[in-house]
Motif scaffolding. Sequence first.
Motif, short mmCIF file in Angstrom:
data_model
loop_
_atom_site.label_atom_id
_atom_site.label_comp_id
_atom_site.label_asym_id
_atom_site.label_seq_id
_atom_site.Cartn_x
_atom_site.Cartn_y
_atom_site.Cartn_z
N THR A 133 0.85 -1.20 0.00
CA THR A 133 0.00 0.00 0.00
C THR A 133 0.88 1.25 0.00
O THR A 133 2.05 1.20 0.39
N HIS A 134 0.30 2.35 -0.45
CA HIS A 134 1.05 3.61 -0.57
C HIS A 134 0.34 4.74 0.19
O HIS A 134 -0.88 4.73 0.33
N THR A 135 1.13 5.72 0.60
CA THR A 135 0.58 6.95 1.19
C THR A 135 0.98 8.14 0.32
O THR A 135 1.64 7.98 -0.72
N ALA B 85 -2.91 -0.37 -2.83
CA ALA B 85 -3.79 0.80 -2.65
C ALA B 85 -3.00 2.10 -2.76
O ALA B 85 -1.95 2.27 -2.14
N HIS B 86 -3.52 3.04 -3.53
CA HIS B 86 -2.98 4.39 -3.61
C HIS B 86 -3.95 5.40 -2.98
O HIS B 86 -3.74 6.59 -3.03
N MET B 87 -5.05 4.87 -2.41
CA MET B 87 -6.03 5.67 -1.68
C MET B 87 -6.59 4.81 -0.57
O MET B 87 -6.76 3.59 -0.75
N ARG C 9 3.58 10.31 -3.90
CA ARG C 9 3.29 11.42 -4.81
C ARG C 9 2.09 11.23 -5.74
O ARG C 9 1.40 12.19 -6.04
N HIS C 10 1.86 10.01 -6.22
CA HIS C 10 0.61 9.79 -6.98
C HIS C 10 -0.35 8.95 -6.14
O HIS C 10 -1.21 8.26 -6.67
N ALA C 11 -0.15 9.01 -4.81
CA ALA C 11 -1.08 8.37 -3.88
C ALA C 11 -1.64 9.47 -2.99
O ALA C 11 -1.06 10.55 -2.91
N GLU D 219 6.07 2.46 0.40
CA GLU D 219 6.21 3.59 -0.54
C GLU D 219 7.13 3.23 -1.70
O GLU D 219 8.00 2.39 -1.58
N HIS D 220 6.94 3.96 -2.79
CA HIS D 220 7.90 3.81 -3.90
C HIS D 220 9.27 4.27 -3.43
O HIS D 220 9.41 5.32 -2.78
N PHE D 221 10.27 3.46 -3.75
CA PHE D 221 11.67 3.86 -3.54
C PHE D 221 12.26 3.83 -4.94
O PHE D 221 12.59 2.77 -5.48
ZN LIG Z 1 2.45 3.69 -7.46
#
Ligand SMILES: [Zn+2]
Length: 272
Positions: free
Chosen positions: A10-12, A220-222, A16-18, A41-43
């Motif tokens: 999952t992303h927060t 999830a990005h939301m 940046r696009h989450a 998160e994206h690294f």
């Molecule tokens: Zn992404």
Amino acid sequence: MYQIECDTHTHTLYSRHAYSTIEENVRAAAEAGIKLLGSTEHFSDMLFDDYKSLKNYQYLLCLGNWPRQWHGVTLLRGCEADIVDMEGHLFGHDIDITRSTIGDVYDPPKNLQDLVFSKLDYVIASVHAKRHTEGQSVAKNTEMYIKALENPKVFFIGHIGRAGVPFELDEVIKRAKELNKPIEINEHSFFWEGYHQVVCRDVAARCAEIGTSICVNTDAHMSCEVGHTEKAQAMLEEIGFPQELIINRTRESFIEGLAKSGVVTFDEASLK
Ligand SMILES: [Zn+2]
Ligand SMILES: [Zn+2]
């Protein structure tokens, strides 16, 4: 429907696009009946022009401040690192950091990937930018995925079915089994029609036949997406995928899987 107690991709907002904060994701996880949430998160160099500055990675460097239990959900600290070359290296492996976040000089320089990975429980390795795979053979792509999976910090490859890089399914799935690592089935891959859905289905079917476990995640990005893997589960039901091969079916099975792979071992006290 399957029992799936963990959402481990999952992303927060950091990505940046989450669009959600970590607390929004944790609350959404609790509401969806999720007992363990992995925030990953994206690294990647896609996040910042100035991707060689340590200042941009403070979010990841300070993950130790997060509670392990929040709103009744166990919270794990991860990232989704880009696979950046055909040797399966991950983002940051070749980036020297010469200054701390407050500007103190590092002499000798420190390695960006070491600095970040030391703060994480596990890493997802994904192909996003595909430039390095252009003109490469299926055999070379397969080797790239296997090498990334062999990284001791990596628990699974992200959205392998939709990355658009052709590879030998059986070789990667068999190697994953040897390494006691799962193959990810990613809900986002079912958001739009396309050939990647056929690949995802084939991946799951071969995992069932070979006996390799899968990890069913939302990506999830939301926050409203957290814990919802209905589309992926519908595909798994269609092919009769066995519940016992879903590594994130319970909080315990996921934690046990992480330990068995050698990526990270928790004692329960450390998760309180
Ligand atoms: Zn992404
Ligand atoms: Zn992701």
